[in-house]
Design a protein around this motif. Sequence first.
Motif, PDB file in Angstrom:
ATOM      1  N   MET A   1      -0.136   3.319 116.675  1.00 30.66           N
ATOM      2  CA  MET A   1       1.042   3.157 117.506  1.00 30.66           C
ATOM      3  C   MET A   1       1.039   4.192 118.615  1.00 30.66           C
ATOM      4  O   MET A   1       0.646   5.331 118.409  1.00 30.66           O
ATOM      5  CB  MET A   1       2.316   3.342 116.669  1.00 30.66           C
ATOM      6  CG  MET A   1       2.506   2.298 115.582  1.00 30.66           C
ATOM      7  SD  MET A   1       4.052   2.602 114.682  1.00 30.66           S
ATOM      8  CE  MET A   1       3.927   1.350 113.420  1.00 30.66           C
ATOM      9  N   GLU A  19       8.267  12.492 110.388  1.00 28.53           N
ATOM     10  CA  GLU A  19       6.936  12.014 110.017  1.00 28.53           C
ATOM     11  C   GLU A  19       6.172  13.039 109.191  1.00 28.53           C
ATOM     12  O   GLU A  19       5.517  12.691 108.205  1.00 28.53           O
ATOM     13  CB  GLU A  19       6.149  11.656 111.278  1.00 28.53           C
ATOM     14  CG  GLU A  19       6.706  10.441 112.006  1.00 28.53           C
ATOM     15  CD  GLU A  19       5.852   9.984 113.164  1.00 28.53           C
ATOM     16  OE1 GLU A  19       6.131   8.909 113.715  1.00 28.53           O
ATOM     17  OE2 GLU A  19       4.898  10.711 113.531  1.00 28.53           O
ATOM     18  N   ALA A  56       9.592   2.881 114.076  1.00 23.95           N
ATOM     19  CA  ALA A  56       8.587   2.493 113.076  1.00 23.95           C
ATOM     20  C   ALA A  56       9.267   1.941 111.832  1.00 23.95           C
ATOM     21  O   ALA A  56       9.400   2.642 110.817  1.00 23.95           O
ATOM     22  CB  ALA A  56       7.707   3.687 112.724  1.00 23.95           C
ATOM     23  N   ASN A  59       7.405   2.322 108.356  1.00 22.68           N
ATOM     24  CA  ASN A  59       6.823   3.591 107.927  1.00 22.68           C
ATOM     25  C   ASN A  59       7.444   4.167 106.658  1.00 22.68           C
ATOM     26  O   ASN A  59       6.759   4.787 105.850  1.00 22.68           O
ATOM     27  CB  ASN A  59       6.918   4.627 109.048  1.00 22.68           C
ATOM     28  CG  ASN A  59       5.708   4.583 109.959  1.00 22.68           C
ATOM     29  OD1 ASN A  59       4.801   3.791 109.760  1.00 22.68           O
ATOM     30  ND2 ASN A  59       5.684   5.443 110.968  1.00 22.68           N
ATOM     31  N   ARG A  74       2.053   1.234 104.650  1.00 27.35           N
ATOM     32  CA  ARG A  74       1.755   0.843 106.029  1.00 27.35           C
ATOM     33  C   ARG A  74       2.067   1.966 107.013  1.00 27.35           C
ATOM     34  O   ARG A  74       2.127   1.753 108.218  1.00 27.35           O
ATOM     35  CB  ARG A  74       2.563  -0.411 106.391  1.00 27.35           C
ATOM     36  CG  ARG A  74       2.264  -1.598 105.473  1.00 27.35           C
ATOM     37  CD  ARG A  74       3.271  -2.722 105.642  1.00 27.35           C
ATOM     38  NE  ARG A  74       3.197  -3.329 106.953  1.00 27.35           N
ATOM     39  CZ  ARG A  74       3.971  -4.340 107.343  1.00 27.35           C
ATOM     40  NH1 ARG A  74       4.867  -4.847 106.509  1.00 27.35           N
ATOM     41  NH2 ARG A  74       3.862  -4.841 108.555  1.00 27.35           N
ATOM     42  N   PHE A  75       2.264   3.175 106.472  1.00 24.31           N
ATOM     43  CA  PHE A  75       2.660   4.305 107.321  1.00 24.31           C
ATOM     44  C   PHE A  75       1.614   4.594 108.403  1.00 24.31           C
ATOM     45  O   PHE A  75       0.438   4.786 108.117  1.00 24.31           O
ATOM     46  CB  PHE A  75       2.855   5.557 106.460  1.00 24.31           C
ATOM     47  CG  PHE A  75       3.377   6.747 107.228  1.00 24.31           C
ATOM     48  CD1 PHE A  75       4.728   7.025 107.267  1.00 24.31           C
ATOM     49  CD2 PHE A  75       2.504   7.590 107.913  1.00 24.31           C
ATOM     50  CE1 PHE A  75       5.214   8.120 107.962  1.00 24.31           C
ATOM     51  CE2 PHE A  75       2.975   8.682 108.612  1.00 24.31           C
ATOM     52  CZ  PHE A  75       4.332   8.945 108.646  1.00 24.31           C
ATOM     53  N   LYS A  76       2.065   4.626 109.647  1.00 19.12           N
ATOM     54  CA  LYS A  76       1.220   5.010 110.775  1.00 19.12           C
ATOM     55  C   LYS A  76       2.018   5.947 111.669  1.00 19.12           C
ATOM     56  O   LYS A  76       3.048   5.558 112.210  1.00 19.12           O
ATOM     57  CB  LYS A  76       0.769   3.782 111.567  1.00 19.12           C
ATOM     58  CG  LYS A  76      -0.244   2.913 110.854  1.00 19.12           C
ATOM     59  CD  LYS A  76      -0.733   1.779 111.751  1.00 19.12           C
ATOM     60  CE  LYS A  76      -1.766   0.928 111.028  1.00 19.12           C
ATOM     61  NZ  LYS A  76      -2.256  -0.184 111.895  1.00 19.12           N
ATOM     62  N   ARG A  81      -0.140  13.243 114.551  1.00 17.54           N
ATOM     63  CA  ARG A  81      -1.501  12.757 114.377  1.00 17.54           C
ATOM     64  C   ARG A  81      -1.812  12.445 112.912  1.00 17.54           C
ATOM     65  O   ARG A  81      -2.884  11.951 112.607  1.00 17.54           O
ATOM     66  CB  ARG A  81      -2.508  13.792 114.892  1.00 17.54           C
ATOM     67  CG  ARG A  81      -2.356  14.157 116.350  1.00 17.54           C
ATOM     68  CD  ARG A  81      -3.456  15.126 116.798  1.00 17.54           C
ATOM     69  NE  ARG A  81      -3.506  16.303 115.955  1.00 17.54           N
ATOM     70  CZ  ARG A  81      -2.742  17.382 116.123  1.00 17.54           C
ATOM     71  NH1 ARG A  81      -1.843  17.403 117.091  1.00 17.54           N
ATOM     72  NH2 ARG A  81      -2.862  18.431 115.325  1.00 17.54           N
ATOM     73  N   GLY A  82      -0.902  12.809 112.012  1.00  9.16           N
ATOM     74  CA  GLY A  82      -1.211  12.666 110.590  1.00  9.16           C
ATOM     75  C   GLY A  82      -2.211  13.708 110.146  1.00  9.16           C
ATOM     76  O   GLY A  82      -2.929  13.535 109.157  1.00  9.16           O
TER      77      GLY A  82
END
Length: 291
Positions: A1, A19, A56, A59, A74-76, A81-82
């Motif tokens: 995303m 996040e 999101a 998420n 489905r977490f993005k 940046r994760g």
Amino acid sequence: MSEPQAIKMDLKLRYKVIEIISFWEGKLNASHLCRAFGIGRQQASKDINDYLSNIAPYNLIYDKTLKGYRPSSRFKPVFTRGDVTEYLQLLTAANQIDDPLLDVSLLDHSLQPVCIESVQTPSKTINPTILSTLILAIRKKYRVETTYVSLNNPKPESRIIEPHTLVFSGNRWHVRAYCEKNRDFRDFVLSRFRGEIELINEALISSDEDAYWHHFVRIKIIPDTRLTPAQRKVVATDYGMQRNALYLETRAALVNYVLQQFNLDPKKIEAKPEAQQLMIGNLSEVEKWLF
């Protein structure tokens, strides 16, 4: 995303915390935002709901057992940046200012706060007037006259430069600029400017002519081939390598700085491979961009 653009900075920061905490700790509720930003529970709940409604929706999932939100399969990430570094930096920042965020961010509130300690590198001395003038020159595309020193020439020398980008190399800040003395684009360390700085007029050379800046180089980092297969596997895991290789793409002007982050000097080979650990896997392709 991709990150939405028309969002205020303070709200982006709250979305980032949403996040980071939910992804790395597995639970998020309004208390995290209340304690981190000093906002009320109503506003914190609104931020979480807005994130789910407008940013999101897939998420996070509300978990009645946890009494909070957990990341879905489905977490993005949208605003982050994760990367685990983001989470560790958040913990470090909270620890340094004795922020109670650490007390509420744990899944089990009965546990003690996480202990975090970091080695602080000394900050380089940067004149705020010089920095603000350089930023203005970048924005307006102007030339500036200033005084600069370097290790090769420690005597203060007048320079006329045309800056186009600020660069953080990992341990210090530079400005990328066209140097009228050298008739080429160079990096100037911000802490080495001296005296006054003055805006002159519009730049004469376009940043589009900075060939090293606009050319991208792919760097292949591999475990030192002198290590045993077992040792190479350890190193590969440390750096998240795939098939014993880590590929990085960077501007040609920044190749040296990237290699410095990995303590790689093509001109120096450590006698013990355990001390070096890494090698450049495509040196023939990279070395022409070294300076």
